[in-house]
Design a protein around this motif. Sequence first.
Motif, short mmCIF file in Angstrom:
data_model
loop_
_atom_site.label_atom_id
_atom_site.label_comp_id
_atom_site.label_asym_id
_atom_site.label_seq_id
_atom_site.Cartn_x
_atom_site.Cartn_y
_atom_site.Cartn_z
N GLN A 98 0.80 -1.23 0.00
CA GLN A 98 0.00 0.00 0.00
C GLN A 98 0.83 1.28 0.00
OE1 GLN A 98 -2.71 -0.30 3.32
NE2 GLN A 98 -3.83 -2.04 2.42
N LEU A 140 3.34 1.16 -4.84
CA LEU A 140 2.53 2.07 -5.65
C LEU A 140 3.32 3.30 -6.10
CD1 LEU A 140 -0.87 1.96 -3.72
CD2 LEU A 140 -0.18 0.69 -5.78
N SER A 141 4.47 3.52 -5.53
CA SER A 141 5.26 4.71 -5.83
C SER A 141 6.63 4.32 -6.40
CB SER A 141 5.46 5.55 -4.57
OG SER A 141 6.43 6.56 -4.76
N SER A 154 6.88 -3.97 -10.69
CA SER A 154 6.35 -2.66 -10.31
C SER A 154 7.10 -1.54 -11.02
CB SER A 154 6.44 -2.48 -8.79
OG SER A 154 6.06 -1.18 -8.42
#
Length: 525
Positions: free
Chosen positions: A118, A122-123, A154
């Motif tokens: 989370q 995501l970054s 990712s």
Amino acid sequence: MSDRYSNNPLNRKSKSPDLKLYVKDVPFHLRKEALAHKSEKVTTLLECNKIDELRCILRDIDIDPRTFLLVAKFCYGYEMQFSSENIVSVLCMAYYLEMNDDHSSDNLLNKAVTFLEQRVLLSWDETVKALSVCSDKILNKVADLGLTEVFLDSLVEKALNDPRLLQDLTTLPLRLYESLILESSKLNVSIENLVASVCNYAKVHVFEKGSGDESVSRHKREVIEAIERLLPHERGAVSCGFLFKSLKESIFLDACSDCRKGFEDRISKQLDMATAKDLMILSSEEDGSFDIELLKTILKSFYSNYNVSDVSRCVIVARMLEEFLFEAAASKHSLRVETFKALGEIAVAASCDFLRYSDGIYRAVDVFLERHRGLIESEKMEVCRVLECKKLSSEACEHASKNEKLPLRIVVQVLFFSQKQIRDKVDREMKGVEEKTEEASEEDDDEIDNMNKKLLRLDIESDYRKKRKFENLECIAHCAEKKLKEKKVSVWREVKRKFGCMTSSTVDACDCHIKKRKKTYHRYK
């Protein structure tokens, strides 16, 4: 540092510590039961009475003392303080100590996975930050956990959306960086962005000055070998300057032969795109010396790929080598006569079949003699052995004939070839005049022939017109005679008709007379 980590509230509302652990030489005084409450691995060791193994429990993973302090405090009931910098180590430690929910509810492993999903993955920046602090031992644990692919997927997904993100990856460990670039290249990320990223990584990890200890040299060697594997082989995809720098570093760092040959091959494919300053990169910073054999190897590889359609490239390389010889002669280092002569012979060999004049080599000789005024006559002659006087232009010959730095023998040769050039030029001009005279004579003869042909044509036309005129007169006379005869016949016919000698049928006068006589004959009979 020992007091800093041992003086903590881990033992409040509890018994005194009964276990002493060391994390990178930092001691921690803990209670076995507190660790066993959250760690299934500690519980198993205690049940088997393997206290010695418990003291060595953290040797297999490279955990920072600060990170271990956070994990230990979690075992004592404190809230875990996650961050991008500690998440990977905490996750590996939680997995290694088997701190899962099956052993204890709301345990550390599940919390770490949730934070990773989370707050980190995501970054782009947070993911890079999390991986940048990982040691090789931690990365080994990450691979064992199967998390390497998770991190790479990712990053690759985000790089496909914005390839410019690949530029700032210099903080990534080499093994992750290489894997990321390889995966990105398979998914059609532009070559320009990939090359820019690789060059930036090499600039930070190879080209920047650093300490000369063995560990740094080993790291640089590993990086330069990886850089060679990652760079594309397409002509012009990588700048010549970067390739020459990389080749020089691969030699200095004693990289593997495949690495060195890879850079040599890329350079030879686009040598005509290089500049003299690119070649100067190969010179030694200490004394300005050159690896002559290396330069010959590159040129040999370049010419081995030469064909008839590449003449223009060979011309460019020949001129570039002359300029390189000039730059080497004019460099701040005092180039030795033997080195200059060797470089000059290379330049001469490259230009012999492709350049009409060798003025560039003469310029290099001139500046070398200027910077080495103390040479004796025999040394000057050695320098001038690369000079081909017969291939100097008239301007270069004029300059050389007045050049006091040149040996007298060379000046005499220049004057000889200069006079020969003048004679050849006069001969060519005289030959040109003769050819023009012959052409003019031939043009006059042609003009006379043309005039004769015109006169002959006029005579023929005159005779033809006379003949036509005579034929026209004859035709007129014949027509007049014919008309006259026709006129006479028609008058006679008219007279006979009036006298009843002609019926409607056309017969001549003789026939009419004969018929009348025959009719008369039959009547009397």
